[in-house]
Design an enzyme around this catalytic site. Structure first.
Site, short mmCIF file in Angstrom:
data_model
loop_
_atom_site.label_atom_id
_atom_site.label_comp_id
_atom_site.label_asym_id
_atom_site.label_seq_id
_atom_site.Cartn_x
_atom_site.Cartn_y
_atom_site.Cartn_z
N SER A 119 23.77 -48.08 -22.86
CA SER A 119 24.39 -47.74 -21.77
C SER A 119 24.08 -46.43 -21.53
O SER A 119 24.33 -45.94 -19.94
CB SER A 119 25.98 -47.92 -21.89
OG SER A 119 27.19 -47.14 -23.02
N LEU A 121 22.25 -43.42 -20.15
CA LEU A 121 21.11 -43.32 -19.35
C LEU A 121 20.17 -42.68 -19.16
O LEU A 121 19.20 -42.95 -18.05
CB LEU A 121 21.55 -42.01 -18.00
CG LEU A 121 23.58 -41.76 -17.67
CD1 LEU A 121 23.91 -40.78 -16.99
CD2 LEU A 121 23.66 -43.15 -16.69
N ARG A 173 17.66 -31.32 -4.25
CA ARG A 173 18.56 -30.57 -4.44
C ARG A 173 18.35 -28.97 -4.90
O ARG A 173 16.46 -29.21 -4.81
CB ARG A 173 19.75 -31.17 -5.77
CG ARG A 173 20.36 -32.35 -4.91
CD ARG A 173 21.44 -31.69 -4.15
NE ARG A 173 22.06 -33.17 -4.15
CZ ARG A 173 22.26 -33.10 -3.30
NH1 ARG A 173 20.93 -33.35 -2.57
NH2 ARG A 173 23.21 -34.55 -2.93
N ASP A 234 18.20 -36.98 -13.54
CA ASP A 234 17.17 -37.21 -13.13
C ASP A 234 16.95 -35.58 -13.21
O ASP A 234 15.60 -35.25 -13.05
CB ASP A 234 18.45 -37.41 -11.35
CG ASP A 234 19.42 -36.42 -11.52
OD1 ASP A 234 19.95 -36.23 -12.12
OD2 ASP A 234 19.65 -36.37 -10.14
#
Length: 345
Positions: A119, A121, A173, A234
């Protein structure tokens, strides 16, 4: 029906089920970082890209059918793969999802579902031996982009000189040094950006290897921060890309985007297509988040800087737009309308 025909039919059904189940198998036994198991860079095709969709919530399965269909319809898409990261989802559910996505697809690109080995990321950036394209589109399962904008973004990625290195995406961002606290923060600026979100982001397939396998102990520690925070993969990918390029990413405009995961959605009744701008979508998107989210993201930037020993993030300015297809939103009689309608009666 003869016995022979019946046996053939049963065998075909069993084979089909076996292929679906096999595509959902756990991949923990694969040696992701073994270069001998990965295609050479020279063999990757540049005229198409592979879509890697991060999937987790069963509540978004219905949305996935729409989203994957849009990607599969593009002639520039080689394959659409849903990387399922929820270990609690029953295999039967994923088998059914894989089958439904395949038979309902309006396009020619194959659609498959693969259960992630964990799980984490970080798993969305594992290098995959079955990726045959030079570019991958990393995206979330709740972002729906119109087909022309997808192709436009891919064309921009391909046009970045003869060796496209920069990240290209729709959601931007920024990082910034807070002079008061003398620490890095995660924020937004109306005129510059340094981070693209994995909601929708084109990048070189090679970056999957650099993220997951290169960088030694420093990158291993950075990936452990992602696991600890359950966030920021990210941002770390932006560090990886900026370290390779020495320049910032490329923001592109889209004709229409539907963000099904946006907190501003009101039970499905007021989901609206909206224009993406640095000063518009980005600032509103951040204001809809809790301050704790921004602080945690700032902490990630600070920690990545510490363990990697440098700050590679660089600012970019403006965005690439399709001058024919893109329109801004303007106010008329208290309502938002396309700007070219502002002067109409």
């Amino acid at each position: 029906m003869t016995t022979g025909k019946l046996v053939c039919i049963l065998f075909a059904v069993a084979s089909s089920h076996f292929l679906i189940v096999t595509s959902l198998r756990l991949l923990s036994g694969d040696h992701y970082c073994d270069r001998t198991h990965l295609p050479s860079t020279e063999s990757l095709r540049s005229d198409q890209f592979t879509v890697l969709i991060n999937g987790y919530s069963e509540s978004r399965i219905r949305i996935l059918q729409t989203v994957t269909g849009v990607y599969a319809s593009s002639p520039s898409v080689a394959a659409v793969v849903v990387l399922w990261g929820n270990p609690n989802t029953p295999s039967e559910t994923l088998v059914e999802l894989s089958h439904n996505l395949s038979i309902s697809s309006p396009g020619d690109a194959p659609i498959s579902v693969i259960r992630q080995p964990s799980s984490s990321l970080n798993a969305r950036f594992l290098p995959r031996p079955w990726i045959s394209t030079r570019a991958v589109l990393i995206c979330d399962d709740d972002i729906e982009v119109d087909s022309k904008s997808i192709q436009f973004a891919f064309n921009i990625w391909k046009s970045r000189s003869n060796n496209p290195e920069q990240l290209v995406g729709l959601f931007a961002r920024s990082h910034e040094l807070d002079l008061t606290s003398r620490s890095w923060i995660y924020t937004v600026h109306p005129d510059r950006y340094s981070i693209l979100l994995t909601k929708f982001m084109f990048m070189k397939t090679e970056y999957l290897y650099h993220y997951s396998c290169a960088g030694g102990e420093s990158m291993a520690e950075a990936r452990s921060i992602v696991d600890e925070m359950r966030n920021c993969e990210d941002i770390l990918m932006n560090f990886v890309a900026a370290n390779k390029t020495g320049v910032g990413p490329v923001l592109v405009g889209a004709k229409s985007v539907r963000d099904w995961g946006d907190a501003r959605n009101d039970g499905g009744r007021r989901r609206q297509r909206r224009e993406l701008t640095v000063a518009g979508e980005v600032s509103v998107g951040l204001s809809s988040r809790k301050k704790g989210h921004r602080k945690n993201r700032g902490d990630c930037i600070k920690e990545f800087h510490r363990v990697l020993g440098k700050m590679p993030l660089r600012y970019s300015y403006g965005k690439m737009v399709d001058s024919i297809g893109e329109q801004g939103l303007c106010e008329k009689n208290g309502k938002l309308v396309f700007c070219d309608q502002q002067l109409s009666n």
